[in-house]
Structure formats: structure tokens, C-alpha cells
Design an enzyme around this catalytic site. Structure first.
Site, PDB file in Angstrom:
ATOM      1  N   HIS A   1      -8.999   4.258  -1.571  1.00  0.00           N
ATOM      2  CA  HIS A   1      -8.990   4.123  -0.129  1.00  0.00           C
ATOM      3  C   HIS A   1     -10.501   4.006   0.446  1.00  0.00           C
ATOM      4  O   HIS A   1     -10.251   4.325   1.539  1.00  0.00           O
ATOM      5  CB  HIS A   1      -7.858   4.855   0.523  1.00  0.00           C
ATOM      6  CG  HIS A   1      -7.044   4.202   1.591  1.00  0.00           C
ATOM      7  ND1 HIS A   1      -5.865   3.614   1.348  1.00  0.00           N
ATOM      8  CD2 HIS A   1      -7.479   3.653   2.997  1.00  0.00           C
ATOM      9  CE1 HIS A   1      -5.389   2.929   2.435  1.00  0.00           C
ATOM     10  NE2 HIS A   1      -6.252   3.140   3.503  1.00  0.00           N
TER      11      HIS A   1
ATOM     12  N   ARG B   1     -11.194   7.054   2.432  1.00  0.00           N
ATOM     13  CA  ARG B   1     -10.857   7.085   3.998  1.00  0.00           C
ATOM     14  C   ARG B   1      -9.549   7.976   4.240  1.00  0.00           C
ATOM     15  O   ARG B   1      -9.279   8.200   5.258  1.00  0.00           O
ATOM     16  CB  ARG B   1     -10.755   5.658   4.548  1.00  0.00           C
ATOM     17  CG  ARG B   1     -11.757   4.958   4.667  1.00  0.00           C
ATOM     18  CD  ARG B   1     -11.601   3.319   5.080  1.00  0.00           C
ATOM     19  NE  ARG B   1     -10.723   3.436   6.485  1.00  0.00           N
ATOM     20  CZ  ARG B   1     -11.495   3.398   7.453  1.00  0.00           C
ATOM     21  NH1 ARG B   1     -12.504   3.480   7.765  1.00  0.00           N
ATOM     22  NH2 ARG B   1     -10.401   3.255   8.435  1.00  0.00           N
TER      23      ARG B   1
ATOM     24  N   LYS C   1      -0.732  -1.332  -4.186  1.00  0.00           N
ATOM     25  CA  LYS C   1      -1.972  -0.595  -4.129  1.00  0.00           C
ATOM     26  C   LYS C   1      -2.181   0.940  -3.666  1.00  0.00           C
ATOM     27  O   LYS C   1      -1.356   1.258  -2.859  1.00  0.00           O
ATOM     28  CB  LYS C   1      -2.849  -1.417  -2.745  1.00  0.00           C
ATOM     29  CG  LYS C   1      -4.163  -1.166  -2.468  1.00  0.00           C
ATOM     30  CD  LYS C   1      -4.529  -1.773  -1.282  1.00  0.00           C
ATOM     31  CE  LYS C   1      -6.141  -1.525  -1.066  1.00  0.00           C
ATOM     32  NZ  LYS C   1      -6.478  -0.112  -0.664  1.00  0.00           N
TER      33      LYS C   1
ATOM     34  N   THR D   1       0.929  -1.208  -0.032  1.00  0.00           N
ATOM     35  CA  THR D   1       0.003   0.026   0.085  1.00  0.00           C
ATOM     36  C   THR D   1       0.843   1.074   0.010  1.00  0.00           C
ATOM     37  O   THR D   1       1.625   1.474   0.759  1.00  0.00           O
ATOM     38  CB  THR D   1      -0.962   0.110   1.061  1.00  0.00           C
ATOM     39  OG1 THR D   1      -1.772  -1.131   1.323  1.00  0.00           O
ATOM     40  CG2 THR D   1      -1.821   1.191   1.078  1.00  0.00           C
TER      41      THR D   1
ATOM     42  N   GLY E   1     -13.959  -4.150   0.760  1.00  0.00           N
ATOM     43  CA  GLY E   1     -13.628  -4.258   2.352  1.00  0.00           C
ATOM     44  C   GLY E   1     -14.778  -4.137   3.315  1.00  0.00           C
ATOM     45  O   GLY E   1     -14.940  -5.215   3.997  1.00  0.00           O
TER      46      GLY E   1
END
Length: 395
Positions: A282, A285, A258, A159, A336
Site C-alpha cells: 500500500h 501508507r 489488491k 482492495t 500511484g
């Protein structure tokens, strides 16, 4: 309500809301700054419409996807999420077991509350990936990568889109932070949710102590009520080529980057030896003003498609959302929040149920729109229409 009775993302979310303390629920559900990114993701999905093909047979569409040389029955991957063990006791193990049962890859997180060795042991049938947040100390980062490799995990997801801590006013108002600081508001919140307080935190307290970031080495690992003070284990914020080259040279398996939104970054990832990228905001967020993946996917597909695996995430609630990301250029999709709500609502069986719902919704979308394969979705005609109504609260 048993997991089998829950019919979609919205019902999973509502069941999770009833079970979880507000501080935990908002930590997962909400965004950052003015919180416009999450409705923007929803607006993007709601506005995109497919032009139906009717004179063809798509009644049993082929939903299989090739991901890094492996054929999966569905184009869905369970995304890495920090501290899933706060949702259910041993939540990461339950998530991995459910992924194995559902035939989905599960990406465990650096910031998990369960050591990757325990997840592997508890879910031996799962197709495990590992998400890496590099630490400032490269040798310690490499040691973590070696642990992952020694478990037979061959897909590393790095990430790169978190250079700092985003501003989340709701966490401050709810008395929620990491490290977790005891306070009156949070205490009252926990008292109003005794099922979670006793069933999650109480079980941890009685068995292994308060949850922590368990992938950290034992000498620096602390409960979530205290911060990791050793500066070697601060999360890296400089993701330039030197770091990614070093990770690529150390990691013998597949590497996915990512947090990509620009085609030049995708080209750079390819040049540095990445096998794939995740096009992401993301989940709304981190930065409230990021572009939605649907908008940037076509340009990235044109730049690196066929040379690099293209995955996408952020805001996925339904099978139709998956179809639209694939139509825009993704090879497969990560989700997620949907699986976190499912974990909260029904534990391991809830996650299996969520996988079934997404698969059934994707199958229905493809059949009704006349798409016999995922490749057909990418060849389809899509139209962006401004909806004249507000998005349904059912998502």
C-alpha cells in the site's frame, strides 16, 4: 517549468511540492507510524542489481505485456488514488485522459472526487478499471458495481488490505484530516499556496461546490468538510471468503484482489475466482512493518504464476523499479505517487510526460542489461547488494 522540461520522478515531485499546500503534499508523500516503510521500499529497489548480458541484441526491447488477455505496449498501470481531484481541478478526468493518450490503463477509485460516470464521459478513449472499497451494506456495494458495469468497465480491483485507519501523525500536525476541519494552521498553509487554493478549491467552490467522495449515492454524499454519517457506507473491514465470493458472483468481468503478500492468500484468491492479484504494501501508507513486494513476489510467482495475473505496486519511481518488480515475478506494475506528482506538476500533460519518462527509463534499463523482453527480466540473474551509500534524494 513546463512538463516537457521535467526529467524524472524527483523533478516532478519537487514541482508538485512547490505547487501543493504542505498538508496535501505530506498526505501523498509520507507514510505511517515511524515512516520506515517508504525508505525500506527505496532500499529494496536500490539494493537489487542485475547481472548484465552483453553478447545479445536488446537495443529495441519488447516491453509489451499481456494483462488479462489484452496486449499492452508497456507494463504500466496508473494505480487508484483517493481524491486525485484535490491535486488538480477535475484531476481524475485529467488522469484518465492522459492514460488514454499514453496507452495505459487507469484505475479509478471508489474514494474519487469525481463520479465514475463523469470520468468515463470525460475520457471515452481511456482503458478504465475500477477500484472497489466495499461498503458495509452489500446491496449498496452491488449497486455501485452495477453502475460501473453499465459503463462498459470490465475490470474490478478489490482492495483488501485496509482494515482500519493507519496512524499518521503528520496529518494531525498539519491540520489535515478527512473530513477536512478548518483550522488556523491549514488556513495559513492555503494562503501560502494561492495558485492551488484558487485554481483548485476556488474553482470547485464556484462551479460544483467543495469536493466530495462523488461515487457515494446522492442522498449520503457530502463535502469533504463533513463525514458520511450513514453506517451503511462505512468501509468494510472484514475481507474473508464470504464477501469476496459475493462480489465474484455479482461481477461479470475480471476481478483482481489488491493487497496480497502471502502465497496462501494468492491461492485463496485464485480459489475464490479472482483473475489476478496485486502484491502490495500500500505504498508504505498503511502498516509500517510490511514486507516489500520485491521480497515476496518470487514465492507468490512460484505458487500461482501462470494461473493468476500477478501485478505489483508500492514505491515505484523509475523504469528500473518496474524492471525489478517484473524480474521478481510481476506481470505488470501499478504506479500511484509518480502520477499524482505529475498531475500536480503539469496537469494532464504532466501525466503523459511521466508515462513517457517511465517507458524510456524501462527501455534503457532493458537495453543496457541485455534484456530483449519482459520474460528475459524474469529469467535474469539478480543480486541483492547492500549499498555503501545513502539513496540519492533524486530517487
Amino acid at each position: 517549468m513546463p512538463p516537457a522540461a521535467l526529467m524524472d520522478f524527483a523533478e516532478m515531485r519537487q514541482a508538485a511540492r512547490r505547487r501543493l499546500p504542505r498538508a496535501i503534499f505530506d498526505y501523498i508523500d509520507r507514510g505511517t507510524e515511524a515512516e520506515t516503510a517508504i525508505p525500506a521500499l527505496r532500499h529494496g529497489f536500490d539494493s537489487r542489481r542485475i547481472v548484465q548480458r552483453a553478447l545479445c541484441d536488446a537495443t529495441t526491447p519488447d516491453m509489451s505485456a499481456e494483462v488479462l488477455g489484452r496486449r499492452h505496449p508497456h507494463p504500466i498501470i496508473i494505480a487508484p488514488t483517493a481524491l486525485a481531484g484535490l491535486i488538480r481541478y477535475n484531476g481524475e478526468i485529467g488522469m484518465a485522459r492522459a492514460a488514454g493518450r499514453a496507452g495505459l490503463p487507469y484505475c479509478a477509485a471508489t474514494q474519487a472526487s469525481t463520479r465514475i460516470e463523469e470520468i468515463r464521459e470525460g475520457a471515452p478513449q481511456a482503458a478504465l478499471w475500477f477500484q472497489l472499497y466495499p461498503w458495509r451494506d452489500r446491496e449498496e456495494t452491488f449497486r455501485l458495481m452495477d453502475r460501473v458495469r453499465d459503463l462498459g468497465i470490465d475490470t474490478l480491483l478489490v482492495t483488501v488490505d485496509t482494515p482500519g485507519s493507519p496512524k499518521k501523525v503528520h496529518n494531525l500536525r498539519n491540520g489535515f484530516s478527512i473530513p477536512l476541519r478548518p483550522n488556523l494552521k491549514l488556513g495559513l498553509d492555503l494562503m501560502r499556496h494561492p495558485g492551488w487554493t484558487l485554481g483548485v478549491m476556488g474553482r470547485y467552490w464556484m462551479t460544483r461546490g467543495l469536493p466530495s467522495f462523488d461515487n457515494y449515492p446522492g442522498e449520503v454524499r457530502t463535502a469533504i468538510t463533513r463525514s458520511v454519517s450513514d453506517p451503511r457506507f462505512a468501509l468494510e473491514t472484514d475481507f474473508r471468503a464470504d464477501l469476496l465470493k459475493a462480489i465474484r458472483n455479482r461481477w461479470p468481468g475480471r476481478m483482481i484482489i489488491k493487497g496480497i503478500q502471502h502465497p496462501e492468500d494468492a491461492e485463496t484468491a485464485l480459489r475464490l475466482g479472482a483473475d489476478g492479484v496485486v502484491i502490495s504494501s500500500h505504498g508504505g501508507r498503511n502498516l509500517d512493518s510490511l514486507a516489500v513486494p520485491l521480497s515476496v513476489l518470487p514465492e507468490i510467482r512460484a505458487a500461482v504464476g501462470g494461473r493468476l495475473l500477478i501485478l505489483a505496486d508500492s514505491g515505484v519511481r523509475r523504469g528500473s523499479d518496474i524492471a525489478k518488480l517484473i524480474g521478481a515475478g510481476a506481470d505488470a506494475v501499478l504506479a500511484g505517487r509518480a502520477f499524482l506528482w505529475a498531475l500536480a506538476a503539469g496537469g494532464e500533460q504532466g501525466v503523459v510526460r511521466m508515462a513517457e519518462l517511465l517507458q524510456d527509463e524501462l527501455r534503457g534499463f532493458m537495453a543496457f542489461s541485455g534484456m530483449a523482453s519482459l520474460a528475459d527480466l524474469r529469467r535474469a540473474r539478480w543480486i541483492d547488494e547492500l549499498p555503501l551509500w545513502q539513496s540519492s534524494p533524486r530517487g
